[in-house]
Motif scaffolding. Structure first.
Motif: not given
Lengths: 307, 238
Positions: A37-42, A207-210, A236-239, B134-135
């Motif tokens: 799934a997609f997510g967003c990092l704020v 990816t955004v979690m990493a 949650t998808s938004w973190i 990728d970045n």
């Protein structure tokens, strides 16, 4: 058929055990979170409180024009919640940190639907109007909604709002994660696309979690060691990451257990293979039969007595 | 007599304007516009130097303000415009900033790993599209601009930090917005303007444009006159 009390319990006990054994094994509660799934990092240290995300959200979702212009910073003087006319709001907090001029440093917090991995609203919805989609968004289907508003009660973040002003065709209103936009190739949510400082980073949730973990690691002392939304209510998808404690910024302290887990475990457990109704009606049937027998014996006695 | 001279001067100037077919354009402005349209290949890998090392490196190579080739930039790019387009470009005085800060590494914080490339590459070589899968840690161009400029302006307590401090807002097409009857009178026109620009109209009422008098901090020899203007001491020339 002749059955005594002991015999009855033996049979029912065996039936119950056979019904429950596979039920416990196969029906253990499992997260239904989509894998990619997609997510967003704020990143709250980046947000400058410009409210462009609110403006973009309003535009891409065709929401009604606000009473006070998006350019007016005085809006930030009051705490707001997302409501039926705005899916997202930015609030300003002063957690107490001072800058070099002894001025309080503001922290801006963007609020919207968190798009839980296992959403309580979707679990509570009795008609399946709310569903967790493959791309990560918690999608609302107005065609199915009956307006019971269980979702509003269930949501641990108190996000869904309702169009109370519209008596004929009211809708539940909440952030859509720009479902249509992100379903397209290279599509971005309106807020993430407009953000001038990339306070919102959009990507696959993994990816955004990493990326969040990397930022915490690369900037020791800058952030509090907590990724809000990594584990809260099962993820949650938004973190969010922040330099201030989350409890000072209006974030609710929530357990790591997914909200629907307990209720769904009980409900699904009760009704797997219909063992509970079978047991219930079996017991009731047994009691009836026993009472009937008693009555027959009683009548026999009475008849003998008469004779 | 004076009026006659003015009329003739007006005629001559109008004629001069019509004769010169080529409109003069500021050369650096045109160059900056062209430069802002360029797209350069993406630099994937950068040399991971710390701030001090980076300064030493530039010092060793003798790179400083005298090497600044381009004085003036337009900070915009097709990369940004493709996604969002609400503001005009930021007009950035490159050499002036370089002279004020005196430290190239304030903005040129990393260099490409490829040694053959320039020590001070342009921002859009490393910062392009946001949220590259990728970045993901690399900032997009828009965010790189904003974070760099605003962080420094805040830290130095110098320079604008709000949107319109650096940008001009894109003016929406007023053909659609203005609703007037065909034979509108002046009052209707003013009322229609004020429908959206009421605050500006109120502001205008307090200025010398409306009052014809007021302080004139920029008028030579009248800087301290608080009652200056057409309504008081200045000549009403029309």
């Amino acid at each position: 058929m002749n059955i005594n009390r002991r015999g009855f319990f033996k049979v029912m006990g065996a039936a119950g055990a056979t019904a429950m054994t596979p039920a416990a094994g196969a029906r253990a509660w499992e997260s239904a979170a989509p894998p990619d799934a997609f997510g967003c990092l704020v990143d709250l240290t980046r947000c400058i409180g410009c409210r462009k995300c609110e403006e973009a959200c309003n535009r891409v979702n065709g929401l009604p024009a606000p009473e006070i212009s998006f350019d007016d910073p005085t809006v930030l003087d009051t705490r707001r919640r997302p409501h039926e006319k705005s899916y997202t709001v930015v609030n300003r907090y002063f957690p107490g940190t001072l800058d070099t001029h002894d001025q309080l440093v503001p922290t801006f917090v963007k609020l919207q639907c968190m798009h839980c991995q296992d959403p309580a609203c979707a679990s509570a919805c009795i008609v399946g109007a709310l569903t967790k989609k493959e791309n990560g968004s918690v999608y609302y289907d107005v065609g199915k909604c009956i307006g019971c508003r269980y979702c509003m009660v269930a949501c641990p973040f108190e996000i869904p709002a309702y169009e109370y002003h519209d008596p004929v065709t009211p809708r539940v209103m909440k952030c859509t994660f720009c479902f249509e936009r992100i379903s397209k190739e290279n599509g971005l949510p309106g807020c993430a696309q407009i953000c001038p400082v990339e306070a919102i980073t959009f990507g696959r949730r993994d990816t955004v979690m990493a990326l969040a973990k990397q930022r915490l690691k690369d900037n020791p002392g800058k952030y509090v060691n907590h990724i809000y939304g990594e584990k809260e209510v099962g993820g949650t998808s938004w973190i969010y990451i922040s330099s201030e404690p989350f409890e000072d910024l209006g974030f609710p302290s929530l357990p790591d257990r997914p909200t629907p887990k307990l209720a769904e475990t009980i409900q699904h457990g009760l009704f797997s293979y219909l063992w509970s109704p079978i047991l219930l009606f079996g017991v009731l049937g047994g009691i009836m039969r026993r009472n009937e027998k008693k009555n027959v014996h009683g009548k026999d006695k009475e008849a003998r007595h008469d004779a | 007599m004076i009026r006659k001279i003015m009329v003739w001067a007006g005629v001559v100037m109008l004629g001069a304007c019509l004769c010169s077919a080529e409109v003069w354009k500021a050369p650096d402005q045109e160059k900056a516009k062209e430069r802002a349209k360029e797209l350069v290949p993406f630099v994937d890998a950068v040399k991971d130097d710390c701030k001090v090392l980076r300064r030493v490196c530039l010092l060793d190579k003798g790179i400083d303000i005298k090497d600044v080739e381009t004085t003036y930039f337009h900070l915009e790019s097709p990369i940004i415009k493709a996604r969002e387009d609400h503001y005009g470009p930021v007009r950035f005085a490159h050499k002036r900033h370089a002279a004020l800060i005196g430290d190239c590494t304030a903005c040129h914080h990393y260099r490409p790993k490829d040694e053959s490339m320039s020590e001070t590459t342009r921002c859009s070589a490393c910062h392009q599209e946001a949220f590259k899968a990728d970045n993901p840690q690399r900032l997009g161009l828009k965010a790189a601009f904003h974070q760099q400029c605003m962080a420094c302006h805040k830290q130095e307590a110098k320079g604008p930090v709000n949107c319109t401090g650096c940008h001009l807002k894109n003016v929406p097409d007023h053909k659609e917005l203005v609703k007037l009857p065909d034979d509108a009178d002046p009052f209707q026109v003013t009322a229609e303007c004020r429908r959206c620009h009421d605050a500006q109209a109120e502001d205008m009422l307090t200025t010398a444009h409306w009052l014809w008098k007021g302080p004139s901090p920029f008028t030579v020899k009248h800087r301290k006159d608080i009652q200056h203007g057409k309504g008081t001491t200045a000549l009403n020339n029309y």
